[in-house]
Design a protein around this motif. Structure first.
Motif, PDB file in Angstrom:
ATOM      1  N   ASP A   7      18.093  16.477 -63.040  1.00 50.12           N
ATOM      2  CA  ASP A   7      19.287  16.035 -62.324  1.00 50.12           C
ATOM      3  C   ASP A   7      20.161  15.138 -63.201  1.00 50.12           C
ATOM      4  OD1 ASP A   7      20.889  15.811 -59.864  1.00 50.12           O
ATOM      5  OD2 ASP A   7      20.265  13.711 -59.924  1.00 50.12           O
ATOM      6  N   LYS A  10      21.899  17.508 -65.546  1.00 50.16           N
ATOM      7  CA  LYS A  10      22.892  18.306 -64.807  1.00 50.16           C
ATOM      8  C   LYS A  10      24.128  17.477 -64.481  1.00 50.16           C
ATOM      9  CE  LYS A  10      19.650  21.600 -62.797  1.00 50.16           C
ATOM     10  NZ  LYS A  10      18.920  22.014 -61.577  1.00 50.16           N
ATOM     11  N   CYS A  11      23.922  16.182 -64.250  1.00 51.67           N
ATOM     12  CA  CYS A  11      25.058  15.301 -63.988  1.00 51.67           C
ATOM     13  C   CYS A  11      26.032  15.329 -65.163  1.00 51.67           C
ATOM     14  CB  CYS A  11      24.553  13.871 -63.745  1.00 51.67           C
ATOM     15  SG  CYS A  11      25.845  12.639 -63.566  1.00 51.67           S
ATOM     16  N   LEU A  13      26.552  17.789 -67.158  1.00 55.04           N
ATOM     17  CA  LEU A  13      27.160  19.106 -67.383  1.00 55.04           C
ATOM     18  C   LEU A  13      28.597  19.142 -66.877  1.00 55.04           C
ATOM     19  CD1 LEU A  13      24.190  21.498 -66.527  1.00 55.04           C
ATOM     20  CD2 LEU A  13      24.999  20.760 -68.773  1.00 55.04           C
ATOM     21  N   ALA A 100      18.938  22.960 -68.449  1.00 55.25           N
ATOM     22  CA  ALA A 100      20.012  21.968 -68.361  1.00 55.25           C
ATOM     23  C   ALA A 100      20.356  21.408 -69.741  1.00 55.25           C
ATOM     24  CB  ALA A 100      19.616  20.839 -67.410  1.00 55.25           C
ATOM     25  N   GLN A 103      22.411  23.927 -71.773  1.00 52.76           N
ATOM     26  CA  GLN A 103      23.812  23.918 -71.366  1.00 52.76           C
ATOM     27  C   GLN A 103      24.536  22.697 -71.917  1.00 52.76           C
ATOM     28  OE1 GLN A 103      23.048  24.884 -66.952  1.00 52.76           O
ATOM     29  NE2 GLN A 103      25.165  25.455 -67.290  1.00 52.76           N
TER      30      GLN A 103
END
Length: 197
Positions: A7, A10-11, A13, A100, A103
Protein backbone atom coordinates in the motif's frame (compact mmCIF):
# COMPACT_ATOMS: atom_id res chain seq x y z
CA UNK A 1 11.95 3.97 6.13
CA UNK A 2 11.96 0.27 5.36
CA UNK A 3 8.70 -1.20 4.18
CA UNK A 4 7.16 -4.40 2.90
CA UNK A 5 3.72 -2.80 2.63
CA UNK A 6 2.46 -2.78 -0.95
CA UNK A 7 0.00 0.00 0.00
CA UNK A 8 2.91 2.36 0.73
CA UNK A 9 4.38 1.71 -2.72
CA UNK A 10 0.98 1.93 -4.43
CA UNK A 11 0.50 5.33 -2.81
CA UNK A 12 3.57 6.54 -4.71
CA UNK A 13 2.28 5.22 -8.03
CA UNK A 14 0.14 8.35 -8.20
CA UNK A 15 2.39 10.72 -10.21
CA UNK A 16 1.46 13.79 -8.13
CA UNK A 17 2.30 12.00 -4.87
CA UNK A 18 5.52 10.66 -6.30
CA UNK A 19 6.60 14.11 -7.49
CA UNK A 20 5.74 15.57 -4.07
CA UNK A 21 7.69 12.83 -2.27
CA UNK A 22 10.76 13.26 -4.49
CA UNK A 23 10.48 17.06 -4.36
CA UNK A 24 10.53 16.92 -0.56
CA UNK A 25 13.38 14.40 -0.56
CA UNK A 26 15.47 16.82 -2.63
CA UNK A 27 14.85 19.76 -0.30
CA UNK A 28 16.29 19.85 3.18
CA UNK A 29 14.04 22.61 4.49
CA UNK A 30 10.32 22.15 5.27
CA UNK A 31 8.17 23.25 2.34
CA UNK A 32 4.89 25.15 2.38
CA UNK A 33 1.90 23.55 0.69
CA UNK A 34 1.65 26.56 -1.63
CA UNK A 35 5.28 26.12 -2.74
CA UNK A 36 4.72 22.41 -3.33
CA UNK A 37 1.58 23.21 -5.34
CA UNK A 38 3.70 25.46 -7.57
CA UNK A 39 6.32 22.71 -7.87
CA UNK A 40 3.85 20.11 -9.18
CA UNK A 41 1.60 22.68 -10.89
CA UNK A 42 -1.55 21.54 -9.10
CA UNK A 43 -4.16 23.39 -6.98
CA UNK A 44 -3.32 23.81 -3.29
CA UNK A 45 -6.37 21.82 -2.12
CA UNK A 46 -5.38 18.88 -4.36
CA UNK A 47 -1.79 18.98 -3.09
CA UNK A 48 -3.03 19.09 0.52
CA UNK A 49 -5.03 15.92 -0.11
CA UNK A 50 -2.05 14.11 -1.66
CA UNK A 51 0.22 15.22 1.20
CA UNK A 52 -2.27 13.83 3.72
CA UNK A 53 -2.20 10.49 1.88
CA UNK A 54 1.61 10.47 2.00
CA UNK A 55 1.56 11.43 5.67
CA UNK A 56 -0.94 8.67 6.50
CA UNK A 57 1.56 6.13 5.17
CA UNK A 58 4.53 7.67 7.00
CA UNK A 59 6.29 8.99 3.88
CA UNK A 60 6.12 12.67 4.88
CA UNK A 61 5.42 14.55 8.09
CA UNK A 62 4.07 17.95 9.09
CA UNK A 63 6.43 20.40 10.71
CA UNK A 64 5.35 22.93 13.31
CA UNK A 65 5.72 26.55 12.11
CA UNK A 66 8.88 28.34 13.20
CA UNK A 67 8.45 31.07 15.81
CA UNK A 68 7.24 34.26 14.18
CA UNK A 69 5.76 32.47 11.14
CA UNK A 70 2.09 32.31 10.30
CA UNK A 71 0.64 29.38 12.28
CA UNK A 72 -1.71 28.63 9.37
CA UNK A 73 1.28 27.96 7.13
CA UNK A 74 1.45 24.17 7.00
CA UNK A 75 4.88 22.85 6.08
CA UNK A 76 6.01 19.32 5.20
CA UNK A 77 9.25 17.36 5.02
CA UNK A 78 9.93 13.89 3.68
CA UNK A 79 10.98 11.20 6.12
CA UNK A 80 14.71 11.66 6.55
CA UNK A 81 15.78 8.11 5.83
CA UNK A 82 14.26 7.78 2.36
CA UNK A 83 12.56 4.56 1.28
CA UNK A 84 14.00 1.05 1.30
CA UNK A 85 12.10 -2.01 0.11
CA UNK A 86 13.53 -5.43 0.87
CA UNK A 87 12.12 -7.99 -1.55
CA UNK A 88 12.48 -11.64 -0.60
CA UNK A 89 12.13 -13.76 -3.71
CA UNK A 90 11.28 -16.82 -1.58
CA UNK A 91 8.28 -15.06 0.00
CA UNK A 92 5.12 -16.18 -1.83
CA UNK A 93 3.17 -13.25 -0.35
CA UNK A 94 5.56 -10.66 -1.85
CA UNK A 95 3.96 -10.73 -5.33
CA UNK A 96 1.82 -7.58 -4.82
CA UNK A 97 4.83 -5.73 -3.44
CA UNK A 98 7.02 -6.83 -6.36
CA UNK A 99 4.40 -5.65 -8.86
CA UNK A 100 4.04 -2.28 -7.12
CA UNK A 101 7.81 -1.72 -6.96
CA UNK A 102 8.15 -2.61 -10.66
CA UNK A 103 5.55 0.02 -11.56
CA UNK A 104 7.23 2.57 -9.32
CA UNK A 105 10.63 2.02 -10.91
CA UNK A 106 9.16 2.45 -14.39
CA UNK A 107 7.66 5.79 -13.40
CA UNK A 108 10.86 6.87 -11.69
CA UNK A 109 13.07 6.43 -14.75
CA UNK A 110 12.30 9.79 -16.40
CA UNK A 111 12.75 11.74 -13.17
CA UNK A 112 16.07 10.08 -12.34
CA UNK A 113 17.28 10.60 -15.92
CA UNK A 114 16.53 14.32 -15.64
CA UNK A 115 18.58 14.71 -12.43
CA UNK A 116 21.39 12.51 -13.80
CA UNK A 117 21.63 14.63 -16.94
CA UNK A 118 21.77 17.81 -14.86
CA UNK A 119 24.48 16.34 -12.60
CA UNK A 120 26.61 15.22 -15.55
CA UNK A 121 26.31 18.63 -17.23
CA UNK A 122 27.14 20.67 -14.12
CA UNK A 123 29.16 18.33 -11.96
CA UNK A 124 32.27 20.55 -11.65
CA UNK A 125 34.35 19.29 -8.73
CA UNK A 126 32.05 16.29 -8.35
CA UNK A 127 32.64 14.95 -11.89
CA UNK A 128 34.88 12.12 -10.69
CA UNK A 129 32.16 10.96 -8.27
CA UNK A 130 29.39 10.27 -10.77
CA UNK A 131 28.95 6.55 -11.32
CA UNK A 132 26.42 5.04 -13.65
CA UNK A 133 26.82 1.37 -14.42
CA UNK A 134 24.88 -1.65 -15.43
CA UNK A 135 26.29 -5.13 -15.27
CA UNK A 136 25.01 -8.60 -16.04
CA UNK A 137 26.92 -10.88 -13.71
CA UNK A 138 27.57 -14.63 -13.78
CA UNK A 139 27.75 -15.69 -10.14
CA UNK A 140 27.36 -18.84 -8.10
CA UNK A 141 24.64 -18.88 -5.44
CA UNK A 142 27.29 -18.26 -2.78
CA UNK A 143 28.81 -15.32 -4.72
CA UNK A 144 25.35 -13.86 -5.34
CA UNK A 145 24.49 -14.01 -1.64
CA UNK A 146 27.86 -12.48 -0.70
CA UNK A 147 27.40 -9.61 -3.17
CA UNK A 148 23.88 -9.01 -1.89
CA UNK A 149 25.13 -8.86 1.71
CA UNK A 150 28.06 -6.61 0.76
CA UNK A 151 25.76 -4.16 -1.06
CA UNK A 152 23.38 -4.05 1.91
CA UNK A 153 26.35 -3.31 4.21
CA UNK A 154 27.58 -0.49 1.95
CA UNK A 155 24.10 0.97 1.70
CA UNK A 156 23.62 0.81 5.48
CA UNK A 157 26.99 2.46 6.20
CA UNK A 158 26.23 5.25 3.73
CA UNK A 159 22.77 5.74 5.25
CA UNK A 160 24.21 5.94 8.78
CA UNK A 161 26.85 8.46 7.68
CA UNK A 162 24.16 10.50 5.94
CA UNK A 163 21.97 10.49 9.06
CA UNK A 164 24.90 11.62 11.22
CA UNK A 165 25.85 14.38 8.76
CA UNK A 166 22.27 15.60 8.50
CA UNK A 167 21.91 15.72 12.27
CA UNK A 168 25.19 17.69 12.58
CA UNK A 169 24.60 19.98 9.58
CA UNK A 170 23.16 22.76 11.70
CA UNK A 171 26.22 22.78 13.95
CA UNK A 172 29.19 22.09 11.73
CA UNK A 173 28.43 23.19 8.19
CA UNK A 174 26.67 22.10 5.02
CA UNK A 175 26.66 18.82 3.19
CA UNK A 176 25.88 18.14 -0.44
CA UNK A 177 23.20 15.64 -1.32
CA UNK A 178 23.74 12.62 -3.55
CA UNK A 179 21.41 10.11 -5.14
CA UNK A 180 22.02 6.40 -4.55
CA UNK A 181 19.90 3.59 -5.87
CA UNK A 182 20.85 -0.06 -5.66
CA UNK A 183 19.08 -2.75 -7.62
CA UNK A 184 20.13 -6.34 -7.46
CA UNK A 185 18.00 -9.19 -8.75
CA UNK A 186 18.36 -12.52 -10.53
CA UNK A 187 17.66 -12.70 -14.27
CA UNK A 188 14.91 -15.26 -14.83
CA UNK A 189 13.09 -16.41 -17.93
CA UNK A 190 9.31 -16.41 -18.33
CA UNK A 191 9.05 -19.73 -16.47
CA UNK A 192 11.00 -18.44 -13.47
CA UNK A 193 14.19 -20.36 -14.34
CA UNK A 194 17.66 -18.85 -14.52
CA UNK A 195 18.10 -16.98 -17.80
CA UNK A 196 21.47 -18.28 -18.92
CA UNK A 197 21.32 -16.84 -22.39
Amino acid sequence: METRDADVIKCLLNPVRYDLFIGLQLRQEPQRVSDLAALVEKPVNSVSYHLSELERRGLVRKVAPEPGRDSRETRYVARDEGLFVHLDRDDDEAAPLVAAVSQLLQGEAALVARYRKRAMARAGDHADRINVGQYFLYLTDEQEKQLHDDLEDIFERARQASDANRDAAGESGEYSRSFLRLEFFPLLDEEGKDANG
